[in-house]
Design an enzyme around this catalytic site. Structure first.
Site, PDB file in Angstrom:
ATOM      1  N   LYS A   1      25.698  35.545  37.276  1.00 57.04           N
ATOM      2  CA  LYS A   1      25.749  35.576  35.825  1.00 57.04           C
ATOM      3  C   LYS A   1      26.725  34.532  35.284  1.00 57.04           C
ATOM      4  CE  LYS A   1      25.495  40.584  36.247  1.00 57.04           C
ATOM      5  NZ  LYS A   1      26.343  41.769  36.282  1.00 57.04           N
ATOM      6  N   GLY A   2      27.643  34.147  36.152  1.00 59.86           N
ATOM      7  CA  GLY A   2      28.777  33.330  35.712  1.00 59.86           C
ATOM      8  C   GLY A   2      28.418  32.069  34.939  1.00 59.86           C
TER       9      GLY A   2
ATOM     10  N   GLU B   1      26.392  25.730  37.717  1.00 64.19           N
ATOM     11  CA  GLU B   1      27.272  26.791  38.212  1.00 64.19           C
ATOM     12  C   GLU B   1      28.532  26.879  37.369  1.00 64.19           C
ATOM     13  OE1 GLU B   1      27.632  29.298  39.780  1.00 64.19           O
ATOM     14  OE2 GLU B   1      26.948  29.278  41.842  1.00 64.19           O
ATOM     15  N   ASP B   2      29.137  28.040  37.356  1.00 60.30           N
ATOM     16  CA  ASP B   2      30.452  28.138  36.707  1.00 60.30           C
ATOM     17  C   ASP B   2      31.545  27.641  37.639  1.00 60.30           C
ATOM     18  OD1 ASP B   2      29.808  30.315  38.295  1.00 60.30           O
ATOM     19  OD2 ASP B   2      31.136  31.690  37.254  1.00 60.30           O
TER      20      ASP B   2
ATOM     21  N   ASP C   1      33.257  27.075  44.872  1.00 57.04           N
ATOM     22  CA  ASP C   1      34.438  27.605  45.557  1.00 57.04           C
ATOM     23  C   ASP C   1      34.304  27.299  47.060  1.00 57.04           C
ATOM     24  OD1 ASP C   1      36.712  29.099  46.033  1.00 57.04           O
ATOM     25  OD2 ASP C   1      35.864  31.022  45.494  1.00 57.04           O
TER      26      ASP C   1
ATOM     27  N   LYS D   1      36.883  24.187  43.020  1.00 51.68           N
ATOM     28  CA  LYS D   1      38.104  24.538  43.768  1.00 51.68           C
ATOM     29  C   LYS D   1      37.983  23.918  45.152  1.00 51.68           C
ATOM     30  CE  LYS D   1      39.430  29.228  42.427  1.00 51.68           C
ATOM     31  NZ  LYS D   1      39.431  30.630  42.906  1.00 51.68           N
TER      32      LYS D   1
ATOM     33  N   PHE E   1      42.823  32.403  40.899  1.00 50.50           N
ATOM     34  CA  PHE E   1      41.682  33.210  40.459  1.00 50.50           C
ATOM     35  C   PHE E   1      41.580  33.124  38.941  1.00 50.50           C
ATOM     36  CE2 PHE E   1      39.080  36.782  39.390  1.00 50.50           C
ATOM     37  CZ  PHE E   1      38.194  36.862  40.452  1.00 50.50           C
TER      38      PHE E   1
ATOM     39  N   ASP F   1      34.189  36.253  35.767  1.00 51.75           N
ATOM     40  CA  ASP F   1      34.626  37.649  35.659  1.00 51.75           C
ATOM     41  C   ASP F   1      35.662  38.041  36.692  1.00 51.75           C
ATOM     42  OD1 ASP F   1      32.805  37.551  37.926  1.00 51.75           O
ATOM     43  OD2 ASP F   1      32.817  39.738  37.849  1.00 51.75           O
TER      44      ASP F   1
ATOM     45  N   ARG G   1      33.976  37.973  30.995  1.00 47.05           N
ATOM     46  CA  ARG G   1      33.042  36.844  30.928  1.00 47.05           C
ATOM     47  C   ARG G   1      33.010  36.238  29.524  1.00 47.05           C
ATOM     48  NH1 ARG G   1      30.094  36.768  35.722  1.00 47.05           N
ATOM     49  NH2 ARG G   1      29.633  38.779  36.656  1.00 47.05           N
TER      50      ARG G   1
HETATM   51  C1  PRP Z   1      30.606  33.002  41.760  1.00 43.79           C
HETATM   52  C2  PRP Z   1      30.103  31.750  41.072  1.00 43.79           C
HETATM   53  C3  PRP Z   1      29.288  31.091  42.119  1.00 43.79           C
HETATM   54  C4  PRP Z   1      29.943  31.524  43.406  1.00 43.79           C
HETATM   55  C5  PRP Z   1      30.764  30.401  43.937  1.00 43.79           C
HETATM   56  O1  PRP Z   1      29.631  33.978  41.601  1.00 43.79           O
HETATM   57  O2  PRP Z   1      29.345  32.054  39.936  1.00 43.79           O
HETATM   58  O3  PRP Z   1      27.948  31.517  42.093  1.00 43.79           O
HETATM   59  O4  PRP Z   1      30.776  32.637  43.108  1.00 43.79           O
HETATM   60  O5  PRP Z   1      31.383  30.753  45.096  1.00 43.79           O
HETATM   61  P1  PRP Z   1      31.164  30.047  46.486  1.00 43.79           P
HETATM   62  O6  PRP Z   1      31.266  28.562  46.288  1.00 43.79           O
HETATM   63  O7  PRP Z   1      32.323  30.569  47.299  1.00 43.79           O
HETATM   64  O8  PRP Z   1      29.853  30.477  47.038  1.00 43.79           O
HETATM   65  P2  PRP Z   1      29.894  35.528  41.750  1.00 43.79           P
HETATM   66  O9  PRP Z   1      29.472  35.927  43.127  1.00 43.79           O
HETATM   67  O10 PRP Z   1      31.304  35.844  41.359  1.00 43.79           O
HETATM   68  O11 PRP Z   1      28.850  36.152  40.742  1.00 43.79           O
HETATM   69  P3  PRP Z   1      28.739  35.982  39.154  1.00 43.79           P
HETATM   70  O12 PRP Z   1      28.255  34.583  38.883  1.00 43.79           O
HETATM   71  O13 PRP Z   1      27.747  37.015  38.761  1.00 43.79           O
HETATM   72  O14 PRP Z   1      30.114  36.212  38.576  1.00 43.79           O
END
Ligand code: PRP
Length: 187
Positions: free
Chosen positions: A50-51, A106-107, A110, A138, A159, A166, A172
């Site tokens: 959702k991010g 993407e938001d 990571d 990151k 974080f 979120d 959010r």
């Molecule tokens: C977050 C973000 C990415 C992912 C990145 O999603 O939106 O999709 O983590 O992390 P990574 O590079 O370590 O894979 P999250 O799982 O928190 O779900 P959300 O988007 O619903 O908040």
């Protein structure tokens, strides 16, 4: 009610990492860059729920070339605040992307596990091109080698919440990007 739901911390008490103005300026700049690079083309923005919903909605409005958008959903961190390592598709794209210019939105990038999985998956659809736009990057946390083509901000390993991101599904809708305290006040 689950006992594991963390206590609410007011976002106003959290340190601002990027203000709404800083975010808007970067999104506008990236929107312009994309519009120049894809001049005369049509693009498909694929947001990762959702991010990315809020970044995608701003980015789409900052792009002046013909664009449509779609969404995918993958398995989430939940409240773990660390990547589980296993990524699973929960919702696929609605429309075919074969032969299209695609940008995954993407938001946050990571560990890279989500985007590297999604990139592989989207490439199977044979798009004309595939790029990645992320609001935050990151790099310190990367577990797999993947880079975004468009990045609003590279950030240290903190974080963050807000602008779509979120903690336990909260925050959010916070308009700026803030640092979630390691230990919530009072605990
Ligand atoms: C977050 C973000 C990415 C992912 C990145 O999603 O939106 O999709 O983590 O992390 P990574 O590079 O370590 O894979 P999250 O799982 O928190 O779900 P959300 O988007 O619903 O908040």
């Amino acid at each position: 009610m689950s006992l594991s739901v963390p206590p609410y911390v007011a976002p106003e008490t959290m340190e601002v990492l990027y203000s709404t103005k800083q975010i808007a300026d970067r999104v506008k700049a990236i929107g312009q860059q994309i519009s120049e690079e894809y001049k005369g083309e049509s693009i498909v923005l694929i947001g990762v729920l959702k991010g990315a919903a809020i970044f995608l909605s701003d980015l789409a409005r900052a792009i002046s070339v013909d664009n449509t958008f779609d969404f995918v959903a993958v398995s989430s961190y939940g409240r773990a605040r660390v990547s589980s390592g296993a990524v699973k598709l929960i919702k696929d794209i609605d429309n075919p992307i074969e032969g299209k210019h695609v940008i995954i939105v993407e938001d946050i990038l990571d560990t890279g596990l989500t985007l590297s999985y999604l990139r592989g998956l989207m490439l199977q659809h044979k798009p004309a091109s595939l790029k990645i736009a992320t609001c935050l990057d990151k790099p310190e946390r990367r577990l797999v080698p993947i880079e975004a083509d468009y990045v609003c901000f590279k950030i240290p390993n903190r974080f963050v919440i807000g602008y779509g991101m979120d903690y336990a599904e909260r925050y959010r809708g916070v308009e700026d990007i803030r640092i979630f305290p390691e230990t919530p006040p009072g605990h």
